[in-house]
Design a protein around this motif. Sequence first.
Motif, PDB file in Angstrom:
ATOM      1  N   ASP A   3       0.914 -12.273 -13.430  1.00 19.32           N
ATOM      2  CA  ASP A   3       1.391 -13.625 -13.149  1.00 19.32           C
ATOM      3  C   ASP A   3       0.582 -14.315 -12.054  1.00 19.32           C
ATOM      4  OD1 ASP A   3       2.224 -12.318 -10.858  1.00 19.32           O
ATOM      5  OD2 ASP A   3       4.352 -12.717 -11.137  1.00 19.32           O
ATOM      6  N   GLY A   4      -0.475 -13.695 -11.594  1.00 22.78           N
ATOM      7  CA  GLY A   4      -1.304 -14.276 -10.545  1.00 22.78           C
ATOM      8  C   GLY A   4      -0.777 -14.042  -9.142  1.00 22.78           C
ATOM      9  N   HIS A   5       0.421 -13.509  -9.015  1.00 25.46           N
ATOM     10  CA  HIS A   5       1.015 -13.238  -7.705  1.00 25.46           C
ATOM     11  C   HIS A   5       0.589 -11.858  -7.235  1.00 25.46           C
ATOM     12  CE1 HIS A   5       4.358 -11.839  -5.043  1.00 25.46           C
ATOM     13  NE2 HIS A   5       4.070 -12.995  -4.484  1.00 25.46           N
ATOM     14  N   GLU A   6       0.030 -11.790  -6.066  1.00 25.66           N
ATOM     15  CA  GLU A   6      -0.419 -10.514  -5.506  1.00 25.66           C
ATOM     16  C   GLU A   6       0.314 -10.286  -4.192  1.00 25.66           C
ATOM     17  OE1 GLU A   6      -1.338  -7.250  -4.686  1.00 25.66           O
ATOM     18  OE2 GLU A   6      -2.746  -7.724  -6.289  1.00 25.66           O
ATOM     19  N   PRO A   7       1.318  -9.396  -4.173  1.00 27.23           N
ATOM     20  CA  PRO A   7       2.075  -9.141  -2.948  1.00 27.23           C
ATOM     21  C   PRO A   7       1.185  -8.747  -1.763  1.00 27.23           C
ATOM     22  CG  PRO A   7       3.169  -8.120  -4.812  1.00 27.23           C
ATOM     23  CD  PRO A   7       1.835  -8.626  -5.302  1.00 27.23           C
ATOM     24  N   LEU A   8       0.055  -8.116  -2.031  1.00 26.50           N
ATOM     25  CA  LEU A   8      -0.849  -7.731  -0.947  1.00 26.50           C
ATOM     26  C   LEU A   8      -1.293  -8.952  -0.136  1.00 26.50           C
ATOM     27  CD1 LEU A   8      -2.397  -5.405   0.395  1.00 26.50           C
ATOM     28  CD2 LEU A   8      -4.219  -5.787  -1.254  1.00 26.50           C
ATOM     29  N   ASP A   9      -1.424 -10.092  -0.793  1.00 27.27           N
ATOM     30  CA  ASP A   9      -1.828 -11.312  -0.091  1.00 27.27           C
ATOM     31  C   ASP A   9      -0.777 -11.793   0.897  1.00 27.27           C
ATOM     32  OD1 ASP A   9      -4.269 -11.364  -1.389  1.00 27.27           O
ATOM     33  OD2 ASP A   9      -3.528 -12.625  -3.019  1.00 27.27           O
ATOM     34  N   GLU A  10       0.441 -11.302   0.765  1.00 29.62           N
ATOM     35  CA  GLU A  10       1.516 -11.674   1.681  1.00 29.62           C
ATOM     36  C   GLU A  10       1.568 -10.770   2.909  1.00 29.62           C
ATOM     37  OE1 GLU A  10       5.162 -11.924  -0.541  1.00 29.62           O
ATOM     38  OE2 GLU A  10       4.201 -13.145  -2.086  1.00 29.62           O
ATOM     39  N   LEU A  11       0.793  -9.721   2.911  1.00 32.27           N
ATOM     40  CA  LEU A  11       0.761  -8.809   4.054  1.00 32.27           C
ATOM     41  C   LEU A  11       0.248  -9.560   5.275  1.00 32.27           C
ATOM     42  CD1 LEU A  11       1.106  -5.842   4.996  1.00 32.27           C
ATOM     43  CD2 LEU A  11      -1.278  -5.493   4.338  1.00 32.27           C
ATOM     44  N   ASP A  12       0.970  -9.441   6.360  1.00 32.53           N
ATOM     45  CA  ASP A  12       0.584 -10.100   7.608  1.00 32.53           C
ATOM     46  C   ASP A  12      -0.824  -9.679   8.004  1.00 32.53           C
ATOM     47  OD1 ASP A  12       1.528 -11.544  10.193  1.00 32.53           O
ATOM     48  OD2 ASP A  12       0.691  -9.627  10.892  1.00 32.53           O
ATOM     49  N   ASP A  13      -1.651 -10.637   8.417  1.00 31.30           N
ATOM     50  CA  ASP A  13      -3.036 -10.351   8.775  1.00 31.30           C
ATOM     51  C   ASP A  13      -3.148  -9.336   9.916  1.00 31.30           C
ATOM     52  OD1 ASP A  13      -4.019 -11.996   6.790  1.00 31.30           O
ATOM     53  OD2 ASP A  13      -4.528 -13.648   8.143  1.00 31.30           O
ATOM     54  N   ALA A  14      -2.238  -9.384  10.870  1.00 29.81           N
ATOM     55  CA  ALA A  14      -2.288  -8.431  11.985  1.00 29.81           C
ATOM     56  C   ALA A  14      -2.009  -7.014  11.496  1.00 29.81           C
ATOM     57  CB  ALA A  14      -1.290  -8.825  13.069  1.00 29.81           C
ATOM     58  N   VAL A  15      -1.086  -6.879  10.558  1.00 30.99           N
ATOM     59  CA  VAL A  15      -0.780  -5.568   9.986  1.00 30.99           C
ATOM     60  C   VAL A  15      -1.978  -5.074   9.183  1.00 30.99           C
ATOM     61  CG1 VAL A  15       0.722  -4.339   8.369  1.00 30.99           C
ATOM     62  CG2 VAL A  15       1.704  -5.998   9.969  1.00 30.99           C
ATOM     63  N   ALA A  16      -2.552  -5.948   8.364  1.00 26.34           N
ATOM     64  CA  ALA A  16      -3.721  -5.571   7.564  1.00 26.34           C
ATOM     65  C   ALA A  16      -4.884  -5.175   8.470  1.00 26.34           C
ATOM     66  CB  ALA A  16      -4.119  -6.722   6.644  1.00 26.34           C
ATOM     67  N   ALA A  17      -5.093  -5.920   9.533  1.00 23.05           N
ATOM     68  CA  ALA A  17      -6.181  -5.610  10.459  1.00 23.05           C
ATOM     69  C   ALA A  17      -5.966  -4.260  11.132  1.00 23.05           C
ATOM     70  CB  ALA A  17      -6.321  -6.714  11.504  1.00 23.05           C
ATOM     71  N   ALA A  18      -4.729  -3.974  11.519  1.00 18.98           N
ATOM     72  CA  ALA A  18      -4.427  -2.687  12.151  1.00 18.98           C
ATOM     73  C   ALA A  18      -4.678  -1.542  11.183  1.00 18.98           C
ATOM     74  CB  ALA A  18      -2.985  -2.667  12.656  1.00 18.98           C
ATOM     75  N   ALA A  19      -4.293  -1.728   9.925  1.00 19.09           N
ATOM     76  CA  ALA A  19      -4.522  -0.684   8.917  1.00 19.09           C
ATOM     77  C   ALA A  19      -6.011  -0.493   8.677  1.00 19.09           C
ATOM     78  CB  ALA A  19      -3.800  -1.042   7.621  1.00 19.09           C
ATOM     79  N   PHE A  20      -6.764  -1.579   8.625  1.00 19.85           N
ATOM     80  CA  PHE A  20      -8.213  -1.493   8.440  1.00 19.85           C
ATOM     81  C   PHE A  20      -8.864  -0.732   9.594  1.00 19.85           C
ATOM     82  CE2 PHE A  20     -12.413  -3.226   9.426  1.00 19.85           C
ATOM     83  CZ  PHE A  20     -13.093  -2.897   8.271  1.00 19.85           C
ATOM     84  N   ARG A  21      -8.482  -1.065  10.817  1.00 23.90           N
ATOM     85  CA  ARG A  21      -9.044  -0.369  11.984  1.00 23.90           C
ATOM     86  C   ARG A  21      -8.703   1.114  11.942  1.00 23.90           C
ATOM     87  NH1 ARG A  21      -7.274  -5.367  14.485  1.00 23.90           N
ATOM     88  NH2 ARG A  21      -9.147  -6.597  14.944  1.00 23.90           N
ATOM     89  N   ARG A  22      -7.497   1.436  11.513  1.00 24.41           N
ATOM     90  CA  ARG A  22      -7.107   2.848  11.405  1.00 24.41           C
ATOM     91  C   ARG A  22      -7.961   3.556  10.357  1.00 24.41           C
ATOM     92  NH1 ARG A  22      -0.982   5.262  10.641  1.00 24.41           N
ATOM     93  NH2 ARG A  22      -1.613   7.447  10.708  1.00 24.41           N
ATOM     94  N   LEU A  23      -8.201   2.902   9.223  1.00 23.24           N
ATOM     95  CA  LEU A  23      -9.072   3.469   8.195  1.00 23.24           C
ATOM     96  C   LEU A  23     -10.469   3.725   8.747  1.00 23.24           C
ATOM     97  CD1 LEU A  23      -9.926   4.233   5.296  1.00 23.24           C
ATOM     98  CD2 LEU A  23     -10.293   1.780   4.894  1.00 23.24           C
ATOM     99  N   VAL A  24     -11.036   2.755   9.440  1.00 21.48           N
ATOM    100  CA  VAL A  24     -12.389   2.913   9.986  1.00 21.48           C
ATOM    101  C   VAL A  24     -12.420   4.053  11.003  1.00 21.48           C
ATOM    102  CG1 VAL A  24     -14.191   1.796  11.367  1.00 21.48           C
ATOM    103  CG2 VAL A  24     -13.095   0.542   9.486  1.00 21.48           C
ATOM    104  N   ARG A  25     -11.439   4.118  11.883  1.00 22.03           N
ATOM    105  CA  ARG A  25     -11.393   5.216  12.870  1.00 22.03           C
ATOM    106  C   ARG A  25     -11.245   6.566  12.178  1.00 22.03           C
ATOM    107  NH1 ARG A  25      -8.158   1.162  16.055  1.00 22.03           N
ATOM    108  NH2 ARG A  25      -9.656   0.420  17.594  1.00 22.03           N
TER     109      ARG A  25
END
Length: 105
Positions: A3-25
């Motif tokens: 339907d074009g709706h992607e719940p991932l796009d609703e993830l708060d940017d700060a939460v996504a950034a924290a998860a990304f930093r954790r992945l990189v570490r």
Amino acid sequence: MSDGHEPLDELDDAVAAAAFRRLVRHLRHRHDAQNIELMGLAGFCRNCLADWIRDAGFGGDKGAARELIHGMPVEEWKATRQKEASPEQIAAMQRSIALNAPDTR
């Protein structure tokens, strides 16, 4: 999603950034997981992450992006962490890359 709706796009940017930093570490800590192995299994590696941050607007060049992800200059990473890829690893990487669809995610 169909339907074009992607719940991932609703993830708060700060939460996504924290998860990304954790992945990189985590990837910095697990330097035993070689890029060629990551490519063979998942179709992406540390260098892909560096490319993706550039695509997302990181102002540095390719070398600066890779240094940010690797936690050191890429030449140092290669000298101290990267091992020679086996023919089997290269073949697995090529098979995995073939499965990657154009990045529409």
